[in-house]
Scaffold this active site. Sequence first.
Site, PDB file in Angstrom:
ATOM      1  CB  THR A 158      -7.588 -16.648   2.077  1.00  0.00           C
ATOM      2  OG1 THR A 158      -7.831 -15.962   0.834  1.00  0.00           O
ATOM      3  CG2 THR A 158      -8.076 -18.080   1.948  1.00  0.00           C
TER       4      THR A 158
ATOM      5  CG  HIS B 115      -8.018  -3.890  -1.612  1.00  0.00           C
ATOM      6  ND1 HIS B 115      -8.983  -2.961  -1.938  1.00  0.00           N
ATOM      7  CD2 HIS B 115      -6.912  -3.159  -1.304  1.00  0.00           C
ATOM      8  CE1 HIS B 115      -8.470  -1.735  -1.838  1.00  0.00           C
ATOM      9  NE2 HIS B 115      -7.218  -1.829  -1.467  1.00  0.00           N
ATOM     10  CB  THR B 116      -5.859 -10.877  -2.127  1.00  0.00           C
ATOM     11  OG1 THR B 116      -5.908 -12.224  -1.681  1.00  0.00           O
ATOM     12  CG2 THR B 116      -4.388 -10.499  -2.274  1.00  0.00           C
TER      13      THR B 116
ATOM     14  NE  ARG C  76      -3.867   2.206   2.260  1.00  0.00           N
ATOM     15  CZ  ARG C  76      -4.114   2.963   3.316  1.00  0.00           C
ATOM     16  NH1 ARG C  76      -3.619   2.653   4.503  1.00  0.00           N
ATOM     17  NH2 ARG C  76      -4.893   4.029   3.212  1.00  0.00           N
TER      18      ARG C  76
ATOM     19  CG  HIS D 107      -1.316   5.202  -0.746  1.00  0.00           C
ATOM     20  ND1 HIS D 107      -2.171   5.835   0.123  1.00  0.00           N
ATOM     21  CD2 HIS D 107      -2.024   4.172  -1.269  1.00  0.00           C
ATOM     22  CE1 HIS D 107      -3.344   5.197   0.131  1.00  0.00           C
ATOM     23  NE2 HIS D 107      -3.274   4.177  -0.696  1.00  0.00           N
ATOM     24  CG  ASP D 108       6.580   6.544  -3.392  1.00  0.00           C
ATOM     25  OD1 ASP D 108       6.576   7.792  -3.299  1.00  0.00           O
ATOM     26  OD2 ASP D 108       7.573   5.891  -3.752  1.00  0.00           O
TER      27      ASP D 108
ATOM     28  CG  ASN E 291      -1.276   8.897   2.092  1.00  0.00           C
ATOM     29  OD1 ASN E 291      -1.483   7.899   1.397  1.00  0.00           O
ATOM     30  ND2 ASN E 291      -0.549   9.921   1.676  1.00  0.00           N
TER      31      ASN E 291
END
Length: 318
Positions: free
Chosen positions: A239, A183-184, A56, A60-61, A85
């Site tokens: 999971t 988003h797993t 993440r 975001h960078d 952020n």
Amino acid sequence: MSGFSIVFFIGMMMCGACSAQLSPTFYATSCPNVSSIVRDVVQRQSDVRLGAKIIRLHFHDCFVNGCDGSVLLDVADGEKGAFANGGLDGFEVIDDIKTALENACPGRVSCADILAIASEILVSSVGGPNWQVQLGRRDNTTANRAGADANLPLANDGFDVVQQKFADQGLDSIDLVALSGAHTFGQARCITFRDRLYDFGGSGNPDADLDATYLQTLRQNCPDQDSANNIGNNLDPTTPNGFDNNYFTNLQNNRGLLQSDQELFSTTGADTVAIVNRFAGSQTQFFDAFGESMIKMGNISPLTGNNGEIRTNCRRVN
Ligand code: HEM
Ligand SMILES: *[C@@H]1O[C@H](CO)[C@@H](O)[C@H](O)[C@H]1NC(C)=O
Ligand SMILES: *[C@@H]1O[C@H](CO)[C@@H](O)[C@H](O)[C@H]1NC(C)=O
């Protein structure tokens, strides 16, 4: 100009800031052990959420002035304070990696590259794909809070806005769906999806594209306004800590946690629906696409050559 040169020239023009200059062997002579040094540090950590936190950070960078380490800077009006952020984490581990690299090869490996290298190592270490990480990014000397506010997608932006924010970075619908597959693993605070549980879009009702049983589970951990910062909400309830394609089957079953997740599948007529179905049906296709899209995301406007610097401390300019 020969036909080939013209095609090549046009290709270079279209590529623009996207960096043909990055290379998987960038540190072959200047810091040959870079990967094993990063691996050693991350393997010492016991945090099952570490991979989620680091990838993440990398995302975001990259979305703010390119992959230039700007998100890591502790400066007034830095990117860490941007709304999108909220909940960012993993900075201490980046510090530890930086220290280890400065001991082995001082002044060589950028903080922006550390994020890219660590993301790949951590994804593959929990069952996800390998990909060939491109290297040679340098670190920016400034951060851009306004850019973070403008460029980073928010969970409740709505499908069209999220898609546009990816397009603005040169990322298409396949990239959007594949990268959302990160988003797993990892978790989200209640504040990032609470409206879906009680009052979706001001309707007074929960989001209709939310499975009823899943809704009840989520409400237990996010009962009221005071629970805004509760964590423990897994982005992949099936999971939670592994990297696999269950995220996509979740979407097919109305078990996407964020609005931005569920809308990839539930937006009528969206070109992302077929891609979700494809990745739900084939983990191999998801993994291949994920690696490709990570390389593409990692190529967003890097600083190379003599631009920027190699920070010795990822939190501060030299
Ligand atoms: C498509 C647009 C996206 C939106 C709107 C979005 C939004 C969010 C939000 C709201 C959270 C929860 C933050 C918190 O409460 O602390 C989150 C977590 C996360 N995001 Fe995204 N995200 C998007 C795409 C991505 C991409 C492209 C990646 C990486 C390739 C990514 C990786 C992650 C990970 C791994 C977490 C869990 C972090 C943790 O456990 O600390 N996301 N995202
Ligand atoms: C580099 O790594 C190899 C094995 O991974 C190790 O044998 C060697 O000592 C390391 N070199 C340095 C300079 O750390
Ligand atoms: C760094 O980021 C800023 C925006 O914060 C941008 O204007 C600048 O071109 C970038 N590059 C360098 C070398 O500082």
